[in-house]
Design a protein around this motif. Sequence first.
Motif, short mmCIF file in Angstrom:
data_model
loop_
_atom_site.label_atom_id
_atom_site.label_comp_id
_atom_site.label_asym_id
_atom_site.label_seq_id
_atom_site.Cartn_x
_atom_site.Cartn_y
_atom_site.Cartn_z
N TYR A 26 -51.76 34.78 2.67
CA TYR A 26 -51.55 33.38 2.19
C TYR A 26 -50.23 33.39 1.24
CZ TYR A 26 -55.76 31.64 4.53
OH TYR A 26 -56.58 31.16 5.47
N VAL A 27 -49.60 32.27 1.48
CA VAL A 27 -48.40 32.17 0.38
C VAL A 27 -48.71 30.97 -0.51
CG1 VAL A 27 -45.86 31.69 -0.02
CG2 VAL A 27 -46.83 33.19 2.26
N ALA A 55 -44.06 31.55 -7.45
CA ALA A 55 -44.22 32.29 -6.01
C ALA A 55 -45.32 33.07 -6.25
CB ALA A 55 -42.96 32.80 -5.75
N GLY A 56 -46.07 33.49 -5.02
CA GLY A 56 -46.94 34.64 -5.13
C GLY A 56 -47.57 34.76 -3.74
N GLU A 57 -48.31 35.75 -3.58
CA GLU A 57 -49.09 36.10 -2.24
C GLU A 57 -50.37 36.31 -2.50
OE1 GLU A 57 -47.29 37.88 1.43
OE2 GLU A 57 -48.44 39.26 0.92
N GLY A 150 -52.16 20.78 8.86
CA GLY A 150 -52.54 21.39 10.31
C GLY A 150 -52.64 22.76 10.21
N LYS A 151 -52.85 23.51 9.19
CA LYS A 151 -52.96 25.05 9.29
C LYS A 151 -54.03 25.34 8.00
CE LYS A 151 -49.14 27.33 7.69
NZ LYS A 151 -47.75 27.42 7.62
N PRO A 152 -54.34 26.73 8.24
CA PRO A 152 -55.28 27.30 7.29
C PRO A 152 -54.69 27.10 5.77
CG PRO A 152 -55.29 28.56 9.11
CD PRO A 152 -54.18 27.67 9.34
N TRP A 153 -55.52 26.84 4.81
CA TRP A 153 -55.27 26.41 3.58
C TRP A 153 -56.43 27.04 2.64
CZ3 TRP A 153 -50.56 24.23 3.84
CH2 TRP A 153 -49.72 23.84 2.70
N GLU A 187 -52.95 26.38 -4.89
CA GLU A 187 -53.27 26.38 -3.43
C GLU A 187 -52.46 27.31 -2.57
OE1 GLU A 187 -52.94 22.44 -1.75
OE2 GLU A 187 -53.74 21.50 -3.58
N ALA A 188 -52.69 27.76 -1.62
CA ALA A 188 -52.21 28.66 -0.96
C ALA A 188 -52.12 28.43 0.67
CB ALA A 188 -52.70 30.31 -0.91
N MET A 189 -51.17 28.70 1.36
CA MET A 189 -51.12 28.25 2.83
C MET A 189 -50.99 29.71 3.86
SD MET A 189 -47.34 26.75 3.06
CE MET A 189 -47.28 26.44 1.36
#
Length: 192
Positions: A26-27, A55-57, A150-153, A187-189
């Motif tokens: 997740y970014v 930024a992060g992951e 419309g994507k996992p978050w 929050e991360a996508m």
Amino acid sequence: MKTLITAAAIAATTFATTVQAAPEAYVLDSSHSQIVFQYNHLGYSTGYGMFSGFAGEIQFDQEDPAASSVTVSFPVKSMLTGWQARFDHFMSPDFFAATDDEMVTFTSTAIEVTGENTALITGDLTLNEVTKPVVLDATLNQVGDHPMEGKPWAGFSATATVLRSDFNLGAFAPFISDEVQINLSVEAMKAD
């Protein structure tokens, strides 16, 4: 007997698939991720500052959160204080003496699950060219498909307390508190 062998084979396959499941990347959503810090100023007021747009992951394993990890980095000079003179003082030799490319980084080293949606995330915080362990008291706020993207978050919040003096930033302590309280909301996508 044949039914028993078939059932055992299905169970073994299911178990192997579960064991092999890996964390998913997740970014961080830079527009909805903030770090707010606060400190006591001479007993008269509470000073605040913020870092945003970083930024992060996150390697996120929802089934086994202890197998997750996180890395974050951002420039010291991205600090927001709300007053230019205060920012200039923080960047001076009294505190950071920061260069344009000096970074703050956090890399998790262990995650201890403490509840259904909570964990203690231990990691190495590098600040002012000093690296020390820090523990984040973290909460998973929500995970699911983002209604607009419309994507996992996923959304997380966390708190921690650090000592400025641990990072050679202890000027004017104890008049300005050595303890700095940190509140994070990110929050991360799911990565493409």
